[in-house]
Design a protein around this motif. Structure first.
Motif: not given
Ligand code: MN
Ligand code: GLY
Ligand code: MN
Length: 430
Positions: A274, A360, A367, A383, A385, A400
């Motif tokens: 991510d 998260h 997630h 992460t 971000e 991120e």
């Molecule tokens: Mn994210």
């Protein structure tokens, strides 16, 4: 599957760890996800149930895992059910796992066809003191479609109403939130693919390209390297579109003088990267763009350093908002005196420009599962971000990265990605 087969030891270890958490005499049952219909006879590709995958490594529909550590007979302690193939299925859909392949993938010795599940289940139920069943308890989940696991729970309650049913989710969350070394290798692979896509995009981006064309550059890089593709629908937004938090249209032209925000990650063997990067479309930051970018970068670094074992996610969020307030004051976006007068817990001034969470858990779900109130622990992956979205300037910047919480220090799994202004400009103008 496209990816290289993962050592079955990972899945065997996951089952062993779950067995230790289960109550004496209990049985756990997890089903695969359904292949979801679209319209007419159309279907979507299977997105495997992550708990089933975590416990078996099986990436095939109609699979079921039974875990019954205290079963009287040893052969009943771990059972995997897979869909029996036929001449017709092999002609239309291709090969499915044989029983021995299913054992090789999962490490489960006792493999049966799914068609025999009911009989085995009925045979085992009288032995079980309690039964753990899988529900989706993710705080952000808003599911209207009934999953195979949800249907099974109803069937169980109809057929065996007096059994003692338990929630499997808290146990799975407790396990999945701490990442194993083998998992981290897979996650890093997803991140490395994302990096290749990002570098390819940096070479491609210039005034006049379409957001969708940037999306295609990433996809090309991911799929040619044997990923199924995107970990989640990518956000590629230039100019004012960068301020739309869940922008998915990706249908505008990137113009000279704008910045383009790219929230993109590759999938690898069901693990997910991510990433968000925001770069100037013409390869050179204006002074204002550089200032906003460096403000976000500074918040990101401060926020990453704060996220250490023992910190709660609430503290992390609050600390990041404090860091962000300092930067927004420096950028002239909020007034220092006004900031002092606001409710320190709410800080509405910051929320005008930074209105989402700081990060998260990441893993088999983008997630990923976890307990929002559990303090941070070594082995978790998050992460980080932060973003600043200035709609009146058609300028949005988010950065991120994905980090592993280490014992002595955090490890940024994105360490090789260009992120400094100079690094981005060099890569775009090389
Ligand atoms: Mn994210
Ligand atoms: N790409 C989804 C997220 O950043 O949370
Ligand atoms: Mn993202």
């Amino acid at each position: 599957m496209r990816y290289e087969q993962i050592e079955s030891g990972l899945f065997a270890q996951n089952r062993a760890r779950l067995s230790e958490l289960m109550e004496p005499g209990s049985m756990a049952i997890v089903h695969a996800n359904d292949i979801l219909p679209t319209n007419a006879d159309g279907v979507l590709p299977l997105v495997q149930n992550r708990d089933l995958y975590y416990l078996s490594g099986v990436d095939q529909e109609e699979s079921v895992v039974i875990l019954f550590p205290d079963a009287v007979e040893e052969r009943d302690r771990e059972i995997l059910f897979v869909r029996e193939t036929s001449e017709l299925i092999s002609i239309w859909e291709g090969e499915k796992l044989t029983k021995s392949q299913a054992t090789e993938v999962s490490g489960v010795k006792q493999v049966n066809w799914t068609s025999s599940f009911d009989a085995h289940f009925h045979r085992l139920m009288p032995q079980a003191r309690s039964v753990y069943l899988a529900t989706n308890e993710h705080l952000r989940a808003d599911v209207v479609v009934e999953t195979r696991n949800a249907r099974f729970i109803k069937e169980c309650r109809d057929r065996y109403p007096l059994h003692d049913y338990r929630r499997l989710a808290p146990l799975m969350n407790q396990l999945r939130v701490i990442k194993d070394e083998v998992e981290l290798v897979q996650l890093q692979k997803a991140i490395d693919l994302t990096e290749s896509g990002f570098r390819r995009a940096l070479e491609f981006i210039s005034p006049g390209v379409g957001e969708w064309e940037i999306e295609a550059e990433y996809l090309h890089e991911f799929v040619r390297n044997r990923s199924k593709g995107f970990a989640y629908p990518p956000i590629i937004g230039a100019g004012k579109n960068a301020c739309v938090l869940h922008y998915l249209e990706n249908n505008a032209i990137c113009k000279d003088g704008e910045m383009v925000l790219m929230d993109v990650g590759a999938e690898w063997a069901n693990w997910n990267a991510d990433m968000t990067r925001t770069v100037p479309v013409n390869g050179r930051f204006t002074d204002r763009q550089r200032d906003v970018y460096n403000a976000v970068l500074s918040v990101q670094r401060g926020s990453m350093n704060f996220l250490r074992p023992g910190v709660t996610q609430q503290d992390w969020r609050d600390h990041t908002i404090e860091l962000m307030e300092v930067e927004l004051i420096k950028l002239g976006l909020i007034d220092a005196e006004e900031a002092k007068r606001q409710d320190p817990r709410e800080r509405p001034l910051v929320k005008k420009y930074y209105m989402h969470g700081i990060g998260h858990h990441l893993g088999l779900d983008v997630h990923d599962v976890g307990n929002a109130y559990e303090p941070v622990k070594e082995g978790m992956v998050f992460t980080v971000e932060p973003g600043i979205y200035i709609r009146e300037e058609n300028l949005g910047v988010r950065l991120e990265d994905d980090i592993l919480i280490g014992r002595d220090e955090n490890v940024n799994l994105f360490s090789k990605f260009p992120i400094e202004v100079e690094e981005i400009e060099d890569a775009m103008n090389d």
